[in-house]
Design a protein around this motif. Structure first.
Motif, short mmCIF file in Angstrom:
data_model
loop_
_atom_site.label_atom_id
_atom_site.label_comp_id
_atom_site.label_asym_id
_atom_site.label_seq_id
_atom_site.Cartn_x
_atom_site.Cartn_y
_atom_site.Cartn_z
N LYS A 70 0.81 -1.21 0.00
CA LYS A 70 0.00 0.00 0.00
C LYS A 70 0.85 1.27 0.00
N SER A 71 2.02 1.18 0.65
CA SER A 71 2.86 2.36 0.76
C SER A 71 3.39 2.84 -0.58
N PHE A 72 3.32 2.00 -1.62
CA PHE A 72 3.80 2.39 -2.93
C PHE A 72 2.67 2.74 -3.90
N LEU A 73 1.42 2.67 -3.45
CA LEU A 73 0.29 2.94 -4.32
C LEU A 73 -0.30 4.32 -4.06
N ASN A 74 -0.67 5.04 -5.12
CA ASN A 74 -1.35 6.33 -5.02
C ASN A 74 -0.59 7.30 -4.12
N ILE A 75 0.73 7.35 -4.29
CA ILE A 75 1.59 8.11 -3.39
C ILE A 75 1.26 9.60 -3.40
N GLU A 76 1.11 10.19 -4.58
CA GLU A 76 0.90 11.64 -4.66
C GLU A 76 -0.41 12.04 -4.00
N ASP A 77 -1.48 11.28 -4.26
CA ASP A 77 -2.77 11.58 -3.65
C ASP A 77 -2.71 11.44 -2.14
N LYS A 78 -2.06 10.38 -1.67
CA LYS A 78 -1.97 10.15 -0.23
C LYS A 78 -1.20 11.28 0.46
N ASN A 79 -0.16 11.78 -0.18
CA ASN A 79 0.60 12.88 0.40
C ASN A 79 -0.24 14.15 0.52
N LYS A 80 -1.03 14.44 -0.52
CA LYS A 80 -1.91 15.62 -0.46
C LYS A 80 -2.92 15.48 0.67
N ILE A 81 -3.54 14.31 0.73
CA ILE A 81 -4.54 14.06 1.77
C ILE A 81 -3.92 14.14 3.15
N ALA A 82 -2.75 13.53 3.31
CA ALA A 82 -2.08 13.50 4.61
C ALA A 82 -1.70 14.91 5.07
N TYR A 96 -7.12 10.60 17.60
CA TYR A 96 -7.03 9.19 17.25
C TYR A 96 -6.48 9.07 15.84
N LEU A 97 -5.40 8.30 15.69
CA LEU A 97 -4.77 8.08 14.40
C LEU A 97 -4.84 6.59 14.09
N ASP A 98 -5.71 6.25 13.16
CA ASP A 98 -5.94 4.86 12.79
C ASP A 98 -4.72 4.26 12.10
N ALA A 99 -4.61 2.95 12.11
CA ALA A 99 -3.57 2.27 11.34
C ALA A 99 -3.80 2.51 9.85
N SER A 102 -2.09 6.05 4.83
CA SER A 102 -2.42 7.48 4.73
C SER A 102 -2.23 8.18 6.06
N THR A 103 -2.67 7.55 7.15
CA THR A 103 -2.47 8.14 8.47
C THR A 103 -0.99 8.15 8.84
N LEU A 104 -0.25 7.14 8.40
CA LEU A 104 1.19 7.12 8.65
C LEU A 104 1.87 8.32 8.00
N GLU A 105 1.45 8.66 6.78
CA GLU A 105 2.02 9.81 6.09
C GLU A 105 1.71 11.11 6.80
N MET A 106 0.58 11.17 7.50
CA MET A 106 0.19 12.39 8.22
C MET A 106 1.26 12.85 9.20
N ILE A 107 1.92 11.90 9.83
CA ILE A 107 2.84 12.22 10.93
C ILE A 107 3.94 13.17 10.48
N LEU A 125 4.49 4.24 15.47
CA LEU A 125 5.14 4.50 16.75
C LEU A 125 6.52 5.12 16.60
N LEU A 126 7.32 4.60 15.69
CA LEU A 126 8.68 5.12 15.51
C LEU A 126 8.64 6.56 15.00
N LYS A 127 7.76 6.82 14.03
CA LYS A 127 7.65 8.19 13.51
C LYS A 127 7.21 9.17 14.60
N LEU A 128 6.22 8.79 15.39
CA LEU A 128 5.72 9.65 16.46
C LEU A 128 6.80 9.89 17.52
N SER A 129 7.54 8.83 17.83
CA SER A 129 8.62 8.94 18.81
C SER A 129 9.71 9.90 18.33
#
Length: 244
Positions: A70-82, A96-99, A102-107, A125-129
């Motif tokens: 999933k991390s390699f699909l629709n990258i540009e759209d996910k970045n805009k949304i994030a 609340y940040l769901d798994a 897209s939510t990972l990119e938000m961080i 977790l690593l990104k938030l830390s």
């Protein structure tokens, strides 16, 4: 650049049962050496299986796409949304940040101070830390392919918390069933997070529209969908949405 190539190769693999190296070279305008190297590295990451003259999707990710795919699909759209979603988080909020990818990119785009994040996403977790964001991780069983914490205990914990905002991932958005996902307890967790939040947002790229999955978790009036662009064959008057 590599991520974008991999995303295009995966999309080609999804559209046909087998993609030849020659097709990849032609459509991506890259050298044969680069194509072969990408395919080798993608196979090492469990995304595809190489065979003579090309590749196909790995059986492990056909049923439900893994986080790595999933991390390699629709990258540009996910970045805009994030990026837009992260801008909604203000100083002092409990979020609340769901798994999900897209939510990972938000961080990466979160700039608010003195916030608390509650999440069931293991990669989060690593990104938030690293950003020194106060984080509460939910307990439960880890779903290996999506790297999400899920289960009865996870849902129970969410039910005892309150959020200013919830950012929720989705597998399918369908006119007949609303927002849907693939697994019962993940659906229950999403439903509870939306219930316990003052305002909820669904992060959705175009691949999620008109797709119906097994478990419905919310009606269209329960959350606002953040999208990068509209798809032609979905009635957007049915949903509350923000196009970024």
């Amino acid at each position: 650049m590599k991520n974008k190539r991999w995303g295009l190769i995966l999309k080609m693999c999804e559209e046909t049962s087998f993609v030849s190296t020659n097709d990849i070279v032609e459509k991506l305008n890259i050298s044969e050496a680069t194509a072969r190297r990408d395919l080798r590295d993608m196979e090492d990451n469990g995304l595809i299986v190489r065979s003579y003259g090309g590749a196909r999707l790995s059986e492990n990710v056909i049923q439900e796409k893994s986080m790595s795919l999933k991390s390699f699909l629709n990258i540009e759209d996910k970045n805009k949304i994030a990026k837009y979603a992260a801008s909604l988080i203000k100083d002092g909020m409990i979020v609340y940040l769901d798994a999900g990818t897209s939510t990972l990119e938000m961080i990466d785009y979160i700039n608010a101070k003195n916030i608390t994040i509650v999440t069931n996403g293991i990669p989060h977790l690593l990104k938030l830390s690293k950003k020194n964001i106060k984080t509460f991780v939910l307990s439960g069983f880890v779903k290996s392919n999506t790297e999400a914490v899920t289960g009865k205990e996870t849902v129970n914990q969410i039910s005892h918390l309150n959020f200013d905002l919830a950012f929720v991932g989705v597998n399918g958005i369908h006119p007949k069933t609303g927002f849907t996902t693939t697994e019962e307890y993940e659906g229950e967790g999403k439903k509870m997070a939306i219930r316990q939040s003052k305002k909820s947002y669904i992060l959705a790229d175009n691949s999620k529209f008109n797709k119906l999955c097994f478990v419905p978790f919310a009606n269209f009036d329960e959350a606002t969908v953040i999208i990068a662009n509209k798809v032609d064959d979905f009635d957007f008057s049915l949903i509350n949405y923000i196009e970024v």
